[in-house]
Write an enzyme that holds these catalytic residues in place. Structure first.
Site, PDB file in Angstrom:
ATOM      1  N   TYR A 188       0.754  -1.291   0.100  1.00 29.12           N
ATOM      2  CA  TYR A 188       0.031   0.151   0.144  1.00 29.12           C
ATOM      3  C   TYR A 188       1.024   1.220   0.098  1.00 29.12           C
ATOM      4  O   TYR A 188       0.604   2.167  -0.703  1.00 29.12           O
ATOM      5  CB  TYR A 188      -0.889  -0.078   1.445  1.00 29.12           C
ATOM      6  CG  TYR A 188      -1.990   1.158   1.314  1.00 29.12           C
ATOM      7  CD1 TYR A 188      -3.167   1.039   0.449  1.00 29.12           C
ATOM      8  CD2 TYR A 188      -1.744   2.049   2.228  1.00 29.12           C
ATOM      9  CE1 TYR A 188      -3.803   2.230   0.591  1.00 29.12           C
ATOM     10  CE2 TYR A 188      -2.692   3.351   2.205  1.00 29.12           C
ATOM     11  CZ  TYR A 188      -3.795   3.087   1.333  1.00 29.12           C
ATOM     12  OH  TYR A 188      -4.513   4.328   1.250  1.00 29.12           O
ATOM     13  N   LYS A 200       1.393   4.220  -3.070  1.00 29.08           N
ATOM     14  CA  LYS A 200       0.971   5.610  -2.463  1.00 29.08           C
ATOM     15  C   LYS A 200       2.089   6.647  -2.706  1.00 29.08           C
ATOM     16  O   LYS A 200       2.052   7.867  -3.295  1.00 29.08           O
ATOM     17  CB  LYS A 200       0.548   5.838  -1.343  1.00 29.08           C
ATOM     18  CG  LYS A 200      -1.051   5.209  -1.057  1.00 29.08           C
ATOM     19  CD  LYS A 200      -2.087   5.969  -1.924  1.00 29.08           C
ATOM     20  CE  LYS A 200      -3.416   5.318  -1.513  1.00 29.08           C
ATOM     21  NZ  LYS A 200      -4.438   6.007  -2.460  1.00 29.08           N
TER      22      LYS A 200
END
Length: 253
Positions: free
Chosen positions: A161, A165
């Site tokens: 994740y 990002k």
């Protein structure tokens, strides 16, 4: 019908991906309240979501179109992007779509990594390309990517994740550098701990640590992120591009 608090966006249209999530819905409300027409993209379609969209349109007297597709499919992303750009004159794009994932480095498979990067980064780039191309021809537009403080920090279990990002943050800066001469601005917002469904999956110990390490010591609300998005789309931020605004209550990474 609730009257709009402003007419400055009355002739403008924004596309929001991940529009049925907490930040996506709050952003839709914020932009609709300013008089903007919206194309709301979501992975789901059901009666509750359709009623919500109709209520939002009636409440603020704006046009709302709901679009459903699978953001993990590059073919669907491309197809929908083409359809929207052909059917609508879009000035603004807000990329909220994303999938959470938590696992240590040794527990993260290549398939996991590819899936998260595909949804949270690669297909974000693909989708954005079609809209930015139209914005270039208009010599006007603004893009806001919803990144995350996870992409800046180094929390345990955030490899996939966080990498997605962090890549989105870099994409924001590069696209901004390439888009300025066309009158198009590109920025990102990095939320901290926000009251959304994603928060429910967070380890309570991690949450406690983050709140202890923040100036305000509280969980943020989706509308606080949405208000920052609206600012970055507006002419109030006309000299701001290539930036990431941290909406995190003073969180220390």
């Amino acid at each position: 019908m609730e009257s709009s608090s402003s007419e400055k966006y009355r002739s403008k249209t924004a596309v929001i991906t991940g529009a049925s999530g907490g930040i996506g819905k709050s952003t839709a409300i914020e932009l609709a309240s300013k008089g903007m027409s919206l194309v709301l993209c979501s992975h789901r379609t059901n009666e509750e979501w359709e009623i919500w969209g109709r209520d939002l349109a009636f409440r603020f007297g704006v046009e709302i179109k709901l679009v459903q597709f699978d953001f993990s499919s590059g073919d669907q992303v491309k197809k929908i992007a083409i359809e929207i750009t052909q059917a609508h004159d879009v000035q603004y794009l807000v990329n909220c779509a994303g999938v959470p994932f938590g696992a240590t480095v040794l527990m993260t498979s290549v398939d996991d990594l590819q899936r998260v990067l595909n949804i949270n980064f690669i297909n974000q780039v693909l989708f954005t390309q079609y809209f930015v191309k139209k914005m270039y021809s208009q010599r006007f537009g603004a893009v806001v990517n919803i990144a995350s403080m996870v992409g800046i920090g180094s929390d345990i279990g955030t490899l996939a994740y966080g990498a997605s990002k962090a890549a989105l943050l870099h994409f924001t800066k590069v696209l901004a550098s390439e888009s300025g001469k066309y009158g198009v601005r590109v920025n990102s917002v990095s939320p901290g701990v926000i009251e959304t469904n994603m928060l429910k999956a967070m380890d309570p110990r991690v949450l406690e640590k983050k709140l202890l390490n923040s100036a305000q010591g509280r969980i943020g609300l989706p509308h606080e992120v949405a208000q920052t998005v609206e600012f970055l789309l507006s002419e109030s931020s006309s000299y701001i591009t290539g930036q990431s605004i941290n909406v995190n209550g003073g969180q220390i990474c």
